[in-house]
Enzyme design. Sequence first.
Site, PDB file in Angstrom:
ATOM      1  N   ASP A 144      10.789 -11.205 -13.306  1.00 12.43           N
ATOM      2  CA  ASP A 144      10.353 -10.076 -14.129  1.00 12.43           C
ATOM      3  C   ASP A 144       9.029  -9.513 -13.630  1.00 12.43           C
ATOM      4  OD1 ASP A 144      12.531 -10.246 -15.853  1.00 12.43           O
ATOM      5  OD2 ASP A 144      11.530 -11.691 -17.160  1.00 12.43           O
ATOM      6  N   ARG A 220      14.076  -3.358 -33.169  1.00  7.88           N
ATOM      7  CA  ARG A 220      14.569  -4.734 -33.192  1.00  7.88           C
ATOM      8  C   ARG A 220      14.331  -5.336 -31.810  1.00  7.88           C
ATOM      9  NH1 ARG A 220      14.844  -3.892 -37.723  1.00  7.88           N
ATOM     10  NH2 ARG A 220      16.434  -4.406 -39.258  1.00  7.88           N
ATOM     11  N   GLY A 221      13.713  -6.487 -31.791  1.00  9.10           N
ATOM     12  CA  GLY A 221      13.470  -7.157 -30.523  1.00  9.10           C
ATOM     13  C   GLY A 221      12.694  -8.431 -30.752  1.00  9.10           C
ATOM     14  N   SER A 222      12.651  -9.277 -29.757  1.00 12.69           N
ATOM     15  CA  SER A 222      11.934 -10.543 -29.906  1.00 12.69           C
ATOM     16  C   SER A 222      10.437 -10.333 -29.687  1.00 12.69           C
ATOM     17  CB  SER A 222      12.477 -11.575 -28.911  1.00 12.69           C
ATOM     18  OG  SER A 222      12.252 -11.150 -27.578  1.00 12.69           O
ATOM     19  N   ALA A 286       8.184  -4.162 -17.727  1.00 14.31           N
ATOM     20  CA  ALA A 286       8.796  -2.985 -18.338  1.00 14.31           C
ATOM     21  C   ALA A 286      10.027  -3.397 -19.151  1.00 14.31           C
ATOM     22  CB  ALA A 286       9.187  -1.980 -17.255  1.00 14.31           C
ATOM     23  N   SER A 287      10.270  -2.675 -20.225  1.00 12.93           N
ATOM     24  CA  SER A 287      11.357  -3.026 -21.132  1.00 12.93           C
ATOM     25  C   SER A 287      12.689  -2.460 -20.652  1.00 12.93           C
ATOM     26  CB  SER A 287      11.061  -2.489 -22.532  1.00 12.93           C
ATOM     27  OG  SER A 287      12.186  -2.612 -23.374  1.00 12.93           O
ATOM     28  N   ARG A 289      15.146  -1.853 -22.521  1.00 12.17           N
ATOM     29  CA  ARG A 289      15.762  -1.008 -23.555  1.00 12.17           C
ATOM     30  C   ARG A 289      15.407   0.472 -23.402  1.00 12.17           C
ATOM     31  NH1 ARG A 289      12.278  -3.710 -26.712  1.00 12.17           N
ATOM     32  NH2 ARG A 289      13.878  -4.846 -27.836  1.00 12.17           N
TER      33      ARG A 289
END
Length: 396
Positions: A144, A220-222, A286-287, A289
Amino acid sequence: MKIIILLTLLIQGLLALDSEGQCSANRAECTSKSSPYQKDANSILSQIKAANKTYTPCPKEKDDGCSCHTSVIERDLAPFNPTGITKEAIESVLSYGTKYQIVDHTLYRQKACMFPSRCSGIEHFIKPLLKELPNMEMVVNCRDWPQIMRDRGPKGPVLSFSKTADYLDIMYPAWSFWEGGPAIALHPTGIGRWDKYRNSISMAGKKWPWEDKIGKGFFRGSRTSDERDSLVLLSRKNLDLVDAQYTKNQAWKSPKDTLNAEPASEVTFEDHCQYKYLFNFRGVAASFRFKHLFLCKSLVFHVGSEWNEFFYFAMKPWVHYVPIKSYPTEQELESILLFFKEHDDIAKEIAQNGYKFIWKHLKLSDVQCYWRKLLTDYGKLMRYDVEVDKNLKKIA
């Protein structure tokens, strides 16, 4: 043009209210109660107007073109233009990723890949290009986090999917455009197949047009970063304004890991489309989503500007999405949500701009085009004859 005219009228109206409106009877009270909101509103309107005036859209091109993004390749490869890519430079960074070779139009890779599905996702885009690519050797980072610091350490070429300005890594389109994205309960084998998500999420966006969407923020996400805490805490105080809850991740052990609350259920990308305002936060980098949210034709609030993928640079804050500084306070989040609830036409137009950009300029063919341009230009920088490393295995 429509949004610039609208913004001009709004700014003029707000300024008139500030100087001649209901507050004029009691200037002291007006200054203490109304000015903070008027100042914030005027600032937002002015930034939107300025962004639209200076924005240059990507040129129209054939379906297999990607000129919208190619300046990123030029910038990332620029440090290697003076001397090219030498064998010594490659050897200095072998420990920072997975070694690949292309020799005589055949792809080779080191036998061990830290994340097999990620390597597979990368190879999906390289294999169709082999017949047209020159011989080359490269180190592809499947982690990542980027690897090559700008101010210290080795300066050899390492390809990474995401980075900040502190890194010299060469960005490539993430493996998750095909497979190997984050594995969650809804996607146990990992998020992938961008081509399929483009269709399914955009269909959900049609199911919930702007006028029928729920007028609140949604996330919604961790809890991969505590930067997300302020939105979750705001939601617990004002659920009518925003619904933001933490879900489990692989490291979850107790409610403490979800900010002292039971974890919420995961929500499909398609079901995000019910809401007008969608929040994107960075994760470890970076995400993944981010690109999906635009397909809902909802207004995307993008928190933080440090982390980038290759396609971020062609998108403009206030034109395609709403930028929010890193680690915003609850008050700042509440203020900007209320602003767009009160300026629905502007919110809708920015949401439409974001959708159109992703739909037109981030097709799977654009991703393939970017890989072609990246590897072609990278190959031109090779300054030694690449011979097959017998320790590697043949992929294709």
